[in-house]
Design a protein around this motif. Structure first.
Motif, mmCIF file in Angstrom:
data_model
loop_
_atom_site.group_PDB
_atom_site.id
_atom_site.type_symbol
_atom_site.label_atom_id
_atom_site.label_comp_id
_atom_site.label_asym_id
_atom_site.label_seq_id
_atom_site.Cartn_x
_atom_site.Cartn_y
_atom_site.Cartn_z
ATOM 1 N N LEU A 60 0.882 -1.161 0.000
ATOM 2 C CA LEU A 60 0.000 0.000 0.000
ATOM 3 C C LEU A 60 0.922 1.214 0.000
ATOM 4 C CD1 LEU A 60 -3.189 0.489 2.230
ATOM 5 C CD2 LEU A 60 -2.137 2.168 0.738
ATOM 6 N N ILE A 65 -1.791 7.119 -0.982
ATOM 7 C CA ILE A 65 -2.706 7.447 0.112
ATOM 8 C C ILE A 65 -3.535 8.672 -0.279
ATOM 9 C CG2 ILE A 65 -2.904 8.120 2.534
ATOM 10 C CD1 ILE A 65 -1.864 5.237 2.025
ATOM 11 N N ASP A 70 -6.144 3.414 -2.069
ATOM 12 C CA ASP A 70 -5.558 3.054 -0.780
ATOM 13 C C ASP A 70 -6.574 2.267 0.062
ATOM 14 O OD1 ASP A 70 -7.117 5.343 -0.721
ATOM 15 O OD2 ASP A 70 -6.058 6.229 0.960
ATOM 16 N N LEU A 72 -7.308 0.242 2.650
ATOM 17 C CA LEU A 72 -6.748 -0.289 3.890
ATOM 18 C C LEU A 72 -7.566 -1.461 4.422
ATOM 19 C CD1 LEU A 72 -4.499 0.046 5.997
ATOM 20 C CD2 LEU A 72 -6.014 1.609 7.244
ATOM 21 N N GLU A 73 -8.859 -1.457 4.175
ATOM 22 C CA GLU A 73 -9.700 -2.561 4.646
ATOM 23 C C GLU A 73 -9.320 -3.869 3.960
ATOM 24 O OE1 GLU A 73 -11.912 -2.719 7.202
ATOM 25 O OE2 GLU A 73 -11.021 -0.752 7.604
ATOM 26 N N PHE A 75 -6.390 -4.471 2.639
ATOM 27 C CA PHE A 75 -5.062 -4.774 3.184
ATOM 28 C C PHE A 75 -5.204 -5.531 4.506
ATOM 29 C CE2 PHE A 75 -1.128 -4.195 5.397
ATOM 30 C CZ PHE A 75 -0.147 -4.057 4.433
ATOM 31 N N LYS A 76 -6.071 -5.043 5.358
ATOM 32 C CA LYS A 76 -6.291 -5.658 6.667
ATOM 33 C C LYS A 76 -6.783 -7.098 6.527
ATOM 34 C CE LYS A 76 -8.769 -4.876 11.018
ATOM 35 N NZ LYS A 76 -9.727 -3.977 11.719
ATOM 36 N N VAL A 88 5.383 -0.310 1.493
ATOM 37 C CA VAL A 88 4.628 0.512 2.436
ATOM 38 C C VAL A 88 5.586 1.563 2.991
ATOM 39 C CG1 VAL A 88 3.061 -1.371 3.067
ATOM 40 C CG2 VAL A 88 5.151 -1.027 4.394
ATOM 41 N N VAL A 106 -2.007 5.573 8.295
ATOM 42 C CA VAL A 106 -2.056 4.294 7.576
ATOM 43 C C VAL A 106 -0.818 3.456 7.873
ATOM 44 C CG1 VAL A 106 -2.023 3.227 5.284
ATOM 45 C CG2 VAL A 106 -3.578 5.133 5.753
ATOM 46 N N LYS A 109 -0.983 1.870 11.257
ATOM 47 C CA LYS A 109 -1.886 0.715 11.280
ATOM 48 C C LYS A 109 -1.254 -0.504 10.615
ATOM 49 C CE LYS A 109 -6.251 3.269 11.542
ATOM 50 N NZ LYS A 109 -7.501 3.650 10.844
ATOM 51 N N ILE A 110 -0.561 -0.269 9.502
ATOM 52 C CA ILE A 110 0.089 -1.377 8.796
ATOM 53 C C ILE A 110 1.122 -2.056 9.697
ATOM 54 C CG2 ILE A 110 1.749 -1.906 6.946
ATOM 55 C CD1 ILE A 110 0.184 0.079 5.188
#
Length: 245
Positions: A60, A65, A70, A72-73, A75-76, A88, A106, A109-110
């Motif tokens: 990501l 961003i 981007d 993120l959901e 990715f999660k 990243v 972000v 969180k990653i």
């Protein structure tokens, strides 16, 4: 095996990429194909899953961003099953600093995801953001099963030492070998913390595996000159401790 620790295979010309993939298994070369979005990761896994010399990373990219790509959901959802993570990080260059706070959110969180699950190899972008990247790493890095690689690092010698103290690796590309600051960093990075990268198609371009092999070997030769020792076996050993092949 000589290993390219940071390459954007999916952003290369389709004909070149196909040729590389078809011939790669016959070579003693390996590639970490870093991604820019979670959706790109899903496509790359389909393309490269049968090629043992290619590892696909879930990325990501900080430059994306705020772009709508981007996700993120997603990715999660994917991160738990992914051993390789990248690209990243943070990018505070003029064009992207407008999203600085969102990038930090972000990236934070990653790294929390990576630390939660462990057993990750993480390739980090830190353009003009070395201080913040290292600060976040120092705050969150607790899982000794994770390996953090600073891709195309352009920080100071002092920052480099902070990263070394945290156990980070550094992936070196051909452009770093052409600048005084890059050479100065390479001189001081411990031999067992150096990896090779092409960052193709950005730092350098290649059209087939022979050209890739030549680029990586030329880098080995130049790094050996800078370090004053033959680095080939050490670089192969460094990659072997990180990548599964």
């Amino acid at each position: 095996m000589i290993y390219d620790s940071h390459c954007h295979l999916d952003l290369m010309d389709n004909n070149n990429m196909t040729s590389i993939i078809q011939s790669l298994e016959k070579e003693t070369l390996g590639i970490l194909s870093v991604g820019t979005t979670p959706r790109a990761y899903l496509k790359e896994v389909k393309m490269f899953s049968a090629i043992k010399n290619v590892h696909v990373a879930l990325g990501l990219h900080p430059q994306l961003i705020g772009s709508g790509y981007d996700d993120l959901e997603l990715f999660k959802l994917l991160v738990q099953q992914c051993h390789y993570i990248g690209e990243v990080g943070l990018d505070f260059s003029k064009k992207y600093i407008i999203n600085k706070n969102k990038q930090i959110e972000v990236f934070h969180k990653i790294l929390l995801y990576c630390e939660k699950y462990g057993n990750k190899i993480i390739s980090i972008h830190s353009l003009k953001a070395d201080t913040t990247v290292l600060k976040i790493l120092s705050q969150l890095k607790r899982n000794n099963n994770n390996t953090y690689i600073l891709h195309w690092f352009t920080g100071s010698i002092f920052q480099m030492q902070i990263a070394i103290d945290m156990g980070c690796f550094f992936s070196i590309n051909p452009k770093m070998l052409k600048t005084k600051s890059g050479i100065s960093l390479i001189q001081k990075i411990p031999p067992n913390k150096i990896l090779l990268e092409t960052d193709a198609p950005f730092s350098v371009k290649f059209q087939n595996t022979k050209q890739l092999g030549d680029i990586l070997q030329n880098m080995i030769n130049n790094i050996s000159i800078i370090k004053g020792i033959d680095m080939k076996n050490q670089l192969i050993k460094n990659a072997k401790t990180i990548y599964i092949y």
